[in-house]
Structure formats: C-alpha cells, structure tokens
Design a protein around this motif. Structure first.
Motif, PDB file in Angstrom:
ATOM      1  N   ALA A  96       0.838  -1.211   0.000  1.00 51.69           N
ATOM      2  CA  ALA A  96       0.000   0.000   0.000  1.00 51.69           C
ATOM      3  C   ALA A  96       0.872   1.260   0.000  1.00 51.69           C
ATOM      4  O   ALA A  96       0.546   2.261  -0.636  1.00 51.69           O
ATOM      5  CB  ALA A  96      -0.931  -0.006   1.210  1.00 51.69           C
ATOM      6  N   HIS A  97       2.005   1.203   0.714  1.00 52.59           N
ATOM      7  CA  HIS A  97       2.964   2.310   0.755  1.00 52.59           C
ATOM      8  C   HIS A  97       3.520   2.569  -0.655  1.00 52.59           C
ATOM      9  O   HIS A  97       3.602   3.721  -1.103  1.00 52.59           O
ATOM     10  CB  HIS A  97       4.088   1.934   1.739  1.00 52.59           C
ATOM     11  CG  HIS A  97       5.230   2.899   1.807  1.00 52.59           C
ATOM     12  ND1 HIS A  97       5.376   3.808   2.832  1.00 52.59           N
ATOM     13  CD2 HIS A  97       6.295   3.087   0.994  1.00 52.59           C
ATOM     14  CE1 HIS A  97       6.483   4.510   2.634  1.00 52.59           C
ATOM     15  NE2 HIS A  97       7.064   4.092   1.517  1.00 52.59           N
ATOM     16  N   GLU A  98       3.860   1.505  -1.367  1.00 52.46           N
ATOM     17  CA  GLU A  98       4.382   1.671  -2.731  1.00 52.46           C
ATOM     18  C   GLU A  98       3.300   2.227  -3.661  1.00 52.46           C
ATOM     19  O   GLU A  98       3.591   3.037  -4.539  1.00 52.46           O
ATOM     20  CB  GLU A  98       4.924   0.335  -3.269  1.00 52.46           C
ATOM     21  CG  GLU A  98       6.165  -0.188  -2.546  1.00 52.46           C
ATOM     22  CD  GLU A  98       7.321   0.817  -2.490  1.00 52.46           C
ATOM     23  OE1 GLU A  98       7.517   1.555  -3.470  1.00 52.46           O
ATOM     24  OE2 GLU A  98       8.014   0.864  -1.454  1.00 52.46           O
ATOM     25  N   VAL A  99       2.067   1.797  -3.455  1.00 49.08           N
ATOM     26  CA  VAL A  99       0.954   2.345  -4.254  1.00 49.08           C
ATOM     27  C   VAL A  99       0.854   3.855  -4.001  1.00 49.08           C
ATOM     28  O   VAL A  99       0.563   4.636  -4.911  1.00 49.08           O
ATOM     29  CB  VAL A  99      -0.379   1.623  -3.926  1.00 49.08           C
ATOM     30  CG1 VAL A  99      -1.553   2.311  -4.613  1.00 49.08           C
ATOM     31  CG2 VAL A  99      -0.311   0.159  -4.359  1.00 49.08           C
ATOM     32  N   GLY A 100       1.160   4.268  -2.765  1.00 43.09           N
ATOM     33  CA  GLY A 100       1.181   5.696  -2.422  1.00 43.09           C
ATOM     34  C   GLY A 100       2.214   6.442  -3.250  1.00 43.09           C
ATOM     35  O   GLY A 100       1.921   7.475  -3.846  1.00 43.09           O
ATOM     36  N   HIS A 101       3.436   5.900  -3.315  1.00 44.64           N
ATOM     37  CA  HIS A 101       4.457   6.531  -4.159  1.00 44.64           C
ATOM     38  C   HIS A 101       3.980   6.586  -5.612  1.00 44.64           C
ATOM     39  O   HIS A 101       4.200   7.550  -6.320  1.00 44.64           O
ATOM     40  CB  HIS A 101       5.774   5.746  -4.103  1.00 44.64           C
ATOM     41  CG  HIS A 101       6.560   5.959  -2.841  1.00 44.64           C
ATOM     42  ND1 HIS A 101       6.889   7.210  -2.377  1.00 44.64           N
ATOM     43  CD2 HIS A 101       7.107   5.084  -1.956  1.00 44.64           C
ATOM     44  CE1 HIS A 101       7.604   7.086  -1.259  1.00 44.64           C
ATOM     45  NE2 HIS A 101       7.741   5.806  -0.980  1.00 44.64           N
ATOM     46  N   PHE A 102       3.340   5.511  -6.025  1.00 40.21           N
ATOM     47  CA  PHE A 102       2.876   5.408  -7.416  1.00 40.21           C
ATOM     48  C   PHE A 102       1.908   6.553  -7.756  1.00 40.21           C
ATOM     49  O   PHE A 102       2.028   7.201  -8.784  1.00 40.21           O
ATOM     50  CB  PHE A 102       2.194   4.052  -7.621  1.00 40.21           C
ATOM     51  CG  PHE A 102       1.660   3.841  -9.005  1.00 40.21           C
ATOM     52  CD1 PHE A 102       2.505   3.442 -10.030  1.00 40.21           C
ATOM     53  CD2 PHE A 102       0.321   4.041  -9.280  1.00 40.21           C
ATOM     54  CE1 PHE A 102       2.016   3.255 -11.311  1.00 40.21           C
ATOM     55  CE2 PHE A 102      -0.172   3.858 -10.566  1.00 40.21           C
ATOM     56  CZ  PHE A 102       0.673   3.464 -11.584  1.00 40.21           C
ATOM     57  N   PRO A 127       8.190  12.679   1.207  1.00 42.24           N
ATOM     58  CA  PRO A 127       7.538  11.637   0.404  1.00 42.24           C
ATOM     59  C   PRO A 127       7.274  10.351   1.197  1.00 42.24           C
ATOM     60  O   PRO A 127       6.272   9.663   0.950  1.00 42.24           O
ATOM     61  CB  PRO A 127       8.522  11.362  -0.736  1.00 42.24           C
ATOM     62  CG  PRO A 127       9.679  12.256  -0.553  1.00 42.24           C
ATOM     63  CD  PRO A 127       9.440  13.148   0.617  1.00 42.24           C
ATOM     64  N   GLU A 128       8.150  10.035   2.153  1.00 32.88           N
ATOM     65  CA  GLU A 128       7.925   8.809   2.940  1.00 32.88           C
ATOM     66  C   GLU A 128       6.741   8.971   3.889  1.00 32.88           C
ATOM     67  O   GLU A 128       5.940   8.061   4.060  1.00 32.88           O
ATOM     68  CB  GLU A 128       9.200   8.422   3.705  1.00 32.88           C
ATOM     69  CG  GLU A 128      10.345   7.995   2.800  1.00 32.88           C
ATOM     70  CD  GLU A 128       9.916   6.970   1.745  1.00 32.88           C
ATOM     71  OE1 GLU A 128       9.237   5.991   2.085  1.00 32.88           O
ATOM     72  OE2 GLU A 128      10.250   7.177   0.565  1.00 32.88           O
ATOM     73  N   TRP A 129       6.624  10.141   4.501  1.00 38.81           N
ATOM     74  CA  TRP A 129       5.457  10.418   5.350  1.00 38.81           C
ATOM     75  C   TRP A 129       4.176  10.310   4.504  1.00 38.81           C
ATOM     76  O   TRP A 129       3.193   9.691   4.914  1.00 38.81           O
ATOM     77  CB  TRP A 129       5.562  11.824   5.974  1.00 38.81           C
ATOM     78  CG  TRP A 129       4.374  12.154   6.842  1.00 38.81           C
ATOM     79  CD1 TRP A 129       4.249  11.900   8.177  1.00 38.81           C
ATOM     80  CD2 TRP A 129       3.134  12.750   6.420  1.00 38.81           C
ATOM     81  NE1 TRP A 129       3.009  12.296   8.606  1.00 38.81           N
ATOM     82  CE2 TRP A 129       2.298  12.821   7.559  1.00 38.81           C
ATOM     83  CE3 TRP A 129       2.639  13.217   5.199  1.00 38.81           C
ATOM     84  CZ2 TRP A 129       1.002  13.345   7.518  1.00 38.81           C
ATOM     85  CZ3 TRP A 129       1.351  13.737   5.153  1.00 38.81           C
ATOM     86  CH2 TRP A 129       0.549  13.800   6.301  1.00 38.81           C
TER      87      TRP A 129
HETATM   88 ZN   LIG Z   1       8.799   4.735   0.524  1.00 38.24          ZN
END
Ligand SMILES: [Zn+2]
Length: 176
Positions: A96-102, A127-129
């Motif tokens: 889900a975190h990677e989908v956020g970056h996406f 970006p990580e937050w």
């Molecule tokens: Zn990340």
C-alpha cells in the motif's frame, strides 16, 4: 543533509484522493481492501502501461518494494508479496505504501533539497510520510472506521495493531 522533498500534501488531501480511487475501483465501502487484486487487476485497467513485478530476494536485496512512477512500475520483493497474499498486515502495508508513491510521486513532484543542520523536513512535504499516510488510509480508511476499536480495525482491515492505532488516533482530526 540532502533529502527528497515532495509537493506538500496534507492527510486531508490524501484521504480525499483515496476515497476517489476506491470509488473508481468500486471498493468504496469495503472494509478489507484487497491490495493484491488491486495492484494485479485494477491498476492495469486504470493505467495502460502499468507494470507490477514480483522480484526474487537475490535481485532486490534489502529493499521490500520500489516504485518508478514515471514508468508506471511497482516492484515488490517476492517474500513480501507472498506474505501479503496470505494476508499479513505488515506486508499488505508495504505494498500500500508503494501504491502511495505510485499515485503521489511523479518525478516532477519530487525535488532534491538541502536542510540546514537541525532543520527537519515538514512531514507533509516528506515523500515517505506521504506514502505512509496514503498506505494507512488505503487499508484502513478513516471514513469507514469511525466507530471501530483498534483491535477491530486490525482484524477487519488486515493491518498491524500499530497501523490500526495510528489510523484510529488520526480518525477524527481533519487538519493534518
Ligand atoms: Zn517509501
């Protein structure tokens, strides 16, 4: 110290975006977000040149996941993927975190910045937050969990107790 800075995005904006995405996917009222079918079957319908890759541990090394928004590619390490398939909360959250970056971090939206000693990046520019807030909200959406306890959120949404706690604690605040 060098760091990556993202276009500012508040928790409120992230929530709004996620509700929109879930609505588009017909998943607006699902308490348990099907992250694996979402990355494997739904994202390809939303983005023509999207690619999802499960990468062997030897190849991926220490990274659990990696996202390349400009080539619409998400890579997840094999062991993380397999545990997420089994429903492991921590691994579901990694995806889900990677989908956020996406969704949030195209190349143009990230800039390299330099911080003075002691200076800290504001959370909503980090970006990580942002990816963490996105992941938490995707799996345990605040508009769906208002009347649930932390344990209920953990069990019904398929997240760790830690992630459930963060979502429940932030559930009511609309500012940040
Ligand atoms: Zn990340």
């Amino acid at each position: 110290m060098n760091c990556n800075k993202a276009a500012p995005m508040s928790r409120k904006q992230i929530r709004r975006l996620i509700r929109y995405i879930k609505k588009q996917a017909g998943l607006e009222n699902e308490l348990y977000f099907p992250i694996i079918p979402f990355v494997e079957n739904v994202l390809p319908l939303m983005f023509e040149d999207y690619q999802f890759e499960v990468v062997p541990i030897e190849e991926m090394g220490k990274k659990h996941g990696e996202t390349f928004p400009n080539s619409n590619t998400i890579k997840i390490r094999e062991d993380i993927y397999l545990r997420a398939v089994k429903g492991e909360g921590r691994d579901r959250m990694t995806i889900a975190h990677e989908v956020g970056h996406f969704f949030l971090h195209e190349k143009d939206s990230i800039s390299l910045c330099r911080l003075a000693p002691g200076e800290k990046l504001k959370p909503f520019e980090d970006p990580e937050w942002q990816a963490n807030a996105f992941g938490g909200e995707l799996l345990a959406s605040s508009y769906l969990i208002r009347n649930l306890s932390k344990n209920e959120v953990m069990n019904k949404c398929g997240v760790t107790f830690e992630a459930a706690s963060i979502q429940v604690d932030h559930c009511m605040d609309e500012i940040f």
